[in-house]
Design a protein around this motif. Structure first.
Motif, PDB file in Angstrom:
ATOM      1  N   THR A 160       0.835  -1.194   0.000  1.00  0.00           N
ATOM      2  CA  THR A 160       0.000   0.000   0.000  1.00  0.00           C
ATOM      3  C   THR A 160       0.869   1.242   0.000  1.00  0.00           C
ATOM      4  OG1 THR A 160      -1.687   1.228   1.227  1.00  0.00           O
ATOM      5  CG2 THR A 160      -0.123  -0.021   2.521  1.00  0.00           C
ATOM      6  N   VAL A 161       0.323   2.330  -0.497  1.00  0.00           N
ATOM      7  CA  VAL A 161       1.024   3.609  -0.430  1.00  0.00           C
ATOM      8  C   VAL A 161       0.388   4.501   0.625  1.00  0.00           C
ATOM      9  CG1 VAL A 161       1.776   3.526  -2.825  1.00  0.00           C
ATOM     10  CG2 VAL A 161      -0.421   4.566  -2.281  1.00  0.00           C
ATOM     11  N   VAL A 162      -0.573   4.000   1.382  1.00  0.00           N
ATOM     12  CA  VAL A 162      -1.203   4.777   2.442  1.00  0.00           C
ATOM     13  C   VAL A 162      -0.202   4.967   3.568  1.00  0.00           C
ATOM     14  CG1 VAL A 162      -3.084   4.843   4.123  1.00  0.00           C
ATOM     15  CG2 VAL A 162      -3.471   3.872   1.848  1.00  0.00           C
ATOM     16  N   PRO A 163       0.030   6.214   4.038  1.00  0.00           N
ATOM     17  CA  PRO A 163       0.980   6.423   5.135  1.00  0.00           C
ATOM     18  C   PRO A 163       0.572   5.626   6.370  1.00  0.00           C
ATOM     19  CG  PRO A 163       0.400   8.510   4.119  1.00  0.00           C
ATOM     20  CD  PRO A 163      -0.540   7.468   3.562  1.00  0.00           C
ATOM     21  N   GLY A 164       1.558   5.141   7.089  1.00  0.00           N
ATOM     22  CA  GLY A 164       1.287   4.355   8.286  1.00  0.00           C
ATOM     23  C   GLY A 164       1.608   2.907   8.043  1.00  0.00           C
ATOM     24  N   CYS A 165       0.802   1.988   8.566  1.00  0.00           N
ATOM     25  CA  CYS A 165       1.063   0.573   8.325  1.00  0.00           C
ATOM     26  C   CYS A 165       1.128   0.333   6.833  1.00  0.00           C
ATOM     27  CB  CYS A 165      -0.039  -0.318   8.866  1.00  0.00           C
ATOM     28  SG  CYS A 165      -0.594   0.016  10.497  1.00  0.00           S
ATOM     29  N   GLY A 166       1.988  -0.579   6.459  1.00  0.00           N
ATOM     30  CA  GLY A 166       2.278  -0.794   5.062  1.00  0.00           C
ATOM     31  C   GLY A 166       3.504   0.013   4.665  1.00  0.00           C
ATOM     32  N   TRP A 167       3.647   0.315   3.380  1.00  0.00           N
ATOM     33  CA  TRP A 167       4.830   1.005   2.879  1.00  0.00           C
ATOM     34  C   TRP A 167       4.720   2.518   3.032  1.00  0.00           C
ATOM     35  CZ3 TRP A 167       9.246  -1.230   2.076  1.00  0.00           C
ATOM     36  CH2 TRP A 167       9.312  -2.569   1.681  1.00  0.00           C
ATOM     37  N   THR A 168       5.814   3.141   3.431  1.00  0.00           N
ATOM     38  CA  THR A 168       5.932   4.601   3.432  1.00  0.00           C
ATOM     39  C   THR A 168       7.271   4.960   2.801  1.00  0.00           C
ATOM     40  OG1 THR A 168       4.623   4.816   5.458  1.00  0.00           O
ATOM     41  CG2 THR A 168       6.008   6.689   4.825  1.00  0.00           C
ATOM     42  N   GLU A 169       7.238   5.731   1.723  1.00  0.00           N
ATOM     43  CA  GLU A 169       8.468   6.151   1.065  1.00  0.00           C
ATOM     44  C   GLU A 169       9.099   7.300   1.838  1.00  0.00           C
ATOM     45  OE1 GLU A 169       7.901   7.237  -2.993  1.00  0.00           O
ATOM     46  OE2 GLU A 169       9.975   6.775  -3.536  1.00  0.00           O
ATOM     47  N   ALA A 224      21.935   1.858   1.879  1.00  0.00           N
ATOM     48  CA  ALA A 224      21.025   2.705   2.654  1.00  0.00           C
ATOM     49  C   ALA A 224      21.021   2.256   4.106  1.00  0.00           C
ATOM     50  CB  ALA A 224      19.612   2.664   2.088  1.00  0.00           C
ATOM     51  N   THR A 225      21.020   3.225   5.010  1.00  0.00           N
ATOM     52  CA  THR A 225      20.836   2.971   6.444  1.00  0.00           C
ATOM     53  C   THR A 225      19.704   3.850   6.939  1.00  0.00           C
ATOM     54  OG1 THR A 225      23.162   2.404   6.810  1.00  0.00           O
ATOM     55  CG2 THR A 225      21.892   3.075   8.728  1.00  0.00           C
ATOM     56  N   ILE A 226      18.768   3.257   7.659  1.00  0.00           N
ATOM     57  CA  ILE A 226      17.622   3.989   8.189  1.00  0.00           C
ATOM     58  C   ILE A 226      17.579   3.820   9.708  1.00  0.00           C
ATOM     59  CG2 ILE A 226      15.086   3.961   8.324  1.00  0.00           C
ATOM     60  CD1 ILE A 226      16.072   5.426   5.917  1.00  0.00           C
ATOM     61  N   ARG A 227      17.234   4.891  10.392  1.00  0.00           N
ATOM     62  CA  ARG A 227      17.001   4.829  11.843  1.00  0.00           C
ATOM     63  C   ARG A 227      15.515   5.012  12.106  1.00  0.00           C
ATOM     64  NH1 ARG A 227      19.048   9.324  16.272  1.00  0.00           N
ATOM     65  NH2 ARG A 227      17.332   8.977  17.745  1.00  0.00           N
ATOM     66  N   TRP A 280       6.428  -6.102  13.175  1.00  0.00           N
ATOM     67  CA  TRP A 280       7.692  -6.208  12.439  1.00  0.00           C
ATOM     68  C   TRP A 280       7.795  -5.126  11.367  1.00  0.00           C
ATOM     69  CZ3 TRP A 280       7.001  -7.187   7.246  1.00  0.00           C
ATOM     70  CH2 TRP A 280       5.825  -7.850   6.855  1.00  0.00           C
ATOM     71  N   PHE A 281       9.050  -4.892  10.944  1.00  0.00           N
ATOM     72  CA  PHE A 281       9.350  -3.806  10.017  1.00  0.00           C
ATOM     73  C   PHE A 281      10.296  -4.296   8.930  1.00  0.00           C
ATOM     74  CE2 PHE A 281       8.004  -1.798  13.855  1.00  0.00           C
ATOM     75  CZ  PHE A 281       7.422  -0.597  13.497  1.00  0.00           C
ATOM     76  N   SER A 282      10.216  -3.652   7.779  1.00  0.00           N
ATOM     77  CA  SER A 282      11.158  -3.895   6.702  1.00  0.00           C
ATOM     78  C   SER A 282      11.620  -2.551   6.152  1.00  0.00           C
ATOM     79  CB  SER A 282      10.526  -4.722   5.582  1.00  0.00           C
ATOM     80  OG  SER A 282      11.432  -4.928   4.523  1.00  0.00           O
ATOM     81  N   THR A 283      12.888  -2.500   5.772  1.00  0.00           N
ATOM     82  CA  THR A 283      13.416  -1.347   5.052  1.00  0.00           C
ATOM     83  C   THR A 283      13.945  -1.847   3.720  1.00  0.00           C
ATOM     84  OG1 THR A 283      13.981  -0.152   7.079  1.00  0.00           O
ATOM     85  CG2 THR A 283      15.118   0.499   5.079  1.00  0.00           C
ATOM     86  N   ALA A 284      13.676  -1.095   2.655  1.00  0.00           N
ATOM     87  CA  ALA A 284      14.043  -1.548   1.319  1.00  0.00           C
ATOM     88  C   ALA A 284      14.462  -0.383   0.448  1.00  0.00           C
ATOM     89  CB  ALA A 284      12.870  -2.281   0.662  1.00  0.00           C
ATOM     90  N   VAL A 285      15.322  -0.667  -0.520  1.00  0.00           N
ATOM     91  CA  VAL A 285      15.540   0.242  -1.642  1.00  0.00           C
ATOM     92  C   VAL A 285      14.729  -0.324  -2.797  1.00  0.00           C
ATOM     93  CG1 VAL A 285      17.187   1.243  -3.243  1.00  0.00           C
ATOM     94  CG2 VAL A 285      17.830   0.917  -0.854  1.00  0.00           C
ATOM     95  N   LEU A 286      13.644   0.355  -3.134  1.00  0.00           N
ATOM     96  CA  LEU A 286      12.721  -0.145  -4.148  1.00  0.00           C
ATOM     97  C   LEU A 286      13.010   0.488  -5.507  1.00  0.00           C
ATOM     98  CD1 LEU A 286       9.345  -0.104  -2.163  1.00  0.00           C
ATOM     99  CD2 LEU A 286      10.872  -2.042  -2.582  1.00  0.00           C
ATOM    100  N   THR A 287      12.784  -0.283  -6.557  1.00  0.00           N
ATOM    101  CA  THR A 287      12.924   0.206  -7.929  1.00  0.00           C
ATOM    102  C   THR A 287      11.568   0.695  -8.422  1.00  0.00           C
ATOM    103  OG1 THR A 287      14.650  -1.456  -8.313  1.00  0.00           O
ATOM    104  CG2 THR A 287      13.716  -0.368 -10.242  1.00  0.00           C
ATOM    105  N   ASN A 288      11.507   1.972  -8.797  1.00  0.00           N
ATOM    106  CA  ASN A 288      10.286   2.604  -9.310  1.00  0.00           C
ATOM    107  C   ASN A 288       9.182   2.687  -8.258  1.00  0.00           C
ATOM    108  OD1 ASN A 288      11.588   2.931 -11.766  1.00  0.00           O
ATOM    109  ND2 ASN A 288      10.833   0.992 -12.569  1.00  0.00           N
ATOM    110  N   GLY A 289       9.578   2.727  -6.981  1.00  0.00           N
ATOM    111  CA  GLY A 289       8.665   3.101  -5.913  1.00  0.00           C
ATOM    112  C   GLY A 289       7.751   2.007  -5.408  1.00  0.00           C
ATOM    113  N   VAL A 330      14.181   4.911  -0.990  1.00  0.00           N
ATOM    114  CA  VAL A 330      14.138   4.142   0.247  1.00  0.00           C
ATOM    115  C   VAL A 330      12.711   4.135   0.776  1.00  0.00           C
ATOM    116  CG1 VAL A 330      15.088   3.881   2.573  1.00  0.00           C
ATOM    117  CG2 VAL A 330      16.498   4.857   0.754  1.00  0.00           C
ATOM    118  N   ALA A 331      12.255   2.977   1.243  1.00  0.00           N
ATOM    119  CA  ALA A 331      10.908   2.859   1.797  1.00  0.00           C
ATOM    120  C   ALA A 331      10.946   1.979   3.044  1.00  0.00           C
ATOM    121  CB  ALA A 331       9.943   2.279   0.773  1.00  0.00           C
TER     122      ALA A 331
END
Length: 418
Positions: free
Chosen positions: A105-114, A153-156, A164-173, A215-216
């Motif tokens: 999802t692109v909805v801010p909050g739970c799910g993915w946030t760029e 990429a490093t995220i704090r 649980w959480f995931s951090t990713a470098v996504l291609t094309n968002g 980064v997302a």
């Protein structure tokens, strides 16, 4: 207390260097940090590794499972590349819990946030540098030409204390995300520190002209956390390498014995935009075999599930030779009981037919999994060495020779950097 590690330029201490990681809840025995990225240096500038403790005055920087690597990318320098640090906090909130879970999802909050919106800056610390291909306001790097790119990429994350959480470098968002974490450029953890937590990713992408990287962060259930400004970095640089690949682990591997276990295949070099293959990498075995002598970049992102007894290590080993003094291993003494991420990155000098592969070590646990979601391996030959030639002076790969202790005798000074 809390701790940070950093690769600093000329010993200038800062959490806004784009090359630091910070964690507020370390294991009481062993803990690993990984930093990776690029610097723009003038002749005579120097890099070194530092550690910071805000309270603890008696701890040890261990000799094994530690490494330091650098390479001058001048021969690759067209120069398409940047190095950025995060500019300002990004508070993530959500009112719609239905966006949580595995559904992208692109909805801010739970799910993915760029990580967007005046997200990054490419100045203010020696070694950060910009390029027209990177927009600090959107946090997006757009490939000006087709090619291979080295990415870190490093995220704090602060107050990321639910689920649980995931951090990713996504291609094309995030719109391109297909619901699978088999992107080859993500890490996933199931039990983050209640206060401050670091996540680091490194690897390779093959992009077409106009593709973009960003980064997302993904939250499974948390609707109130912050992507903090300091101790975060994002860097991309173009490389010219005929011998390179980017692979994602695509099948979970159950481990039924303690000790060393090789992360075997299957891996896949296709299926997500940016993954790419080379004949030197065997997707079925997970082994890369060097076709010629040279200096090679290697990075692995590893996820362990239910690794909840004793301590664990992950490493990129040469020819399966097990060692914690290889300069390409990390070690942690208290993994999350559900999902834990590890990142290993550095350089290797390989002879023709030497092979690299990912290995995991457990000192006690004989029942855990090397998961496919968040697992990957990346290798690129940065320089071929002619038979009989010397190793180029502009690169090195070292391990720490001796453990260094902090005795609490006041030598750290008021700022507590070591």
């Amino acid at each position: 207390g809390w701790y940070s590690t950093a690769i600093l330029t000329n010993g200038v201490q800062s959490w806004d260097s784009g090359m630091s990681a910070l964690n507020g809840q370390l294991a009481s025995n062993y803990h690993d940090f990984t930093m990776a990225g690029t610097r723009w240096l003038d002749e005579g500038d120097y890099l070194s590794v530092w550690a910071y403790s805000n309270q603890d005055a008696a701890f040890v920087l261990q000799q094994n499972s530690a490494g330091f690597h650098a390479y001058l990318l001048s021969e690759h320098a067209s120069t398409v590349g940047f190095s950025a640090t995060k500019d300002g906090q990004q508070h993530v909130v959500a009112g719609d819990a239905n966006s949580c879970g595995w559904d992208p999802t692109v909805v801010p909050g739970c799910g993915w946030t760029e990580v967007t919106g005046s997200a990054w800056k490419t100045d203010g610390y020696k070694g950060l540098h910009g390029h027209e291909s990177f927009d600090p306001g959107t946090g997006r790097f757009t490939a000006p030409q087709a090619g291979k790119f080295l990415v870190s990429a490093t995220i704090r994350l602060d107050s990321a204390d639910d689920g649980w959480f995931s951090t990713a470098v996504l291609t094309n968002g995030v719109d391109s995300f297909d619901g699978s974490f088999d992107t080859g450029m993500s890490v996933l953890s199931g039990d983050l520190a209640d206060n401050y937590n670091d996540m680091t990713i490194s690897g390779l992408r093959q992009l077409d002209t106009g593709d973009f990287l960003s980064v997302a962060v993904y939250a499974a259930t948390d609707t109130d956390y912050t992507m903090y400004s300091n101790s975060a970095g994002f860097s991309v640089v173009a490389i010219r390498s005929k011998v390179a690949f980017s692979a994602a682990k695509v099948q979970t591997q159950d481990v039924t014995a303690s000790g060393w276990t090789e992360s075997t295949g299957p891996y896949s070099c296709s299926g997500y935009k940016g993954l790419f293959a080379h004949p030197s990498f065997d997707e079925s075995t997970g082994r890369f075999t060097a076709p010629s002598e040279g200096i090679y970049f290697a990075a692995a992102n590893i996820r362990l599930d239910h690794a909840d007894t004793g301590w664990f290590s992950a490493a990129v080993l040469t020819n399966g030779e097990s060692s914690w003094e290889s300069g390409m291993s990390v070690l942690n003494g208290d993994l999350a009981a559900n999902f834990e991420d590890m990142c290993v990155v550095g350089l290797r000098h390989l002879q023709a037919n030497d092979f690299l592969s990912v290995w995991v070590y457990s000192n006690e646990d004989a029942e855990y999994s090397i998961a496919h979601d968040g697992g990957s391996l990346h290798v690129a030959q940065l320089q071929r060495i002619r038979v009989g030639a010397d190793v180029p002076a502009e690169s090195f790969s070292v391990t720490v020779a001796d453990s260094t202790g902090n005795s609490g005798d006041g030598a750290l000074g008021s700022n507590r950097w070591t």
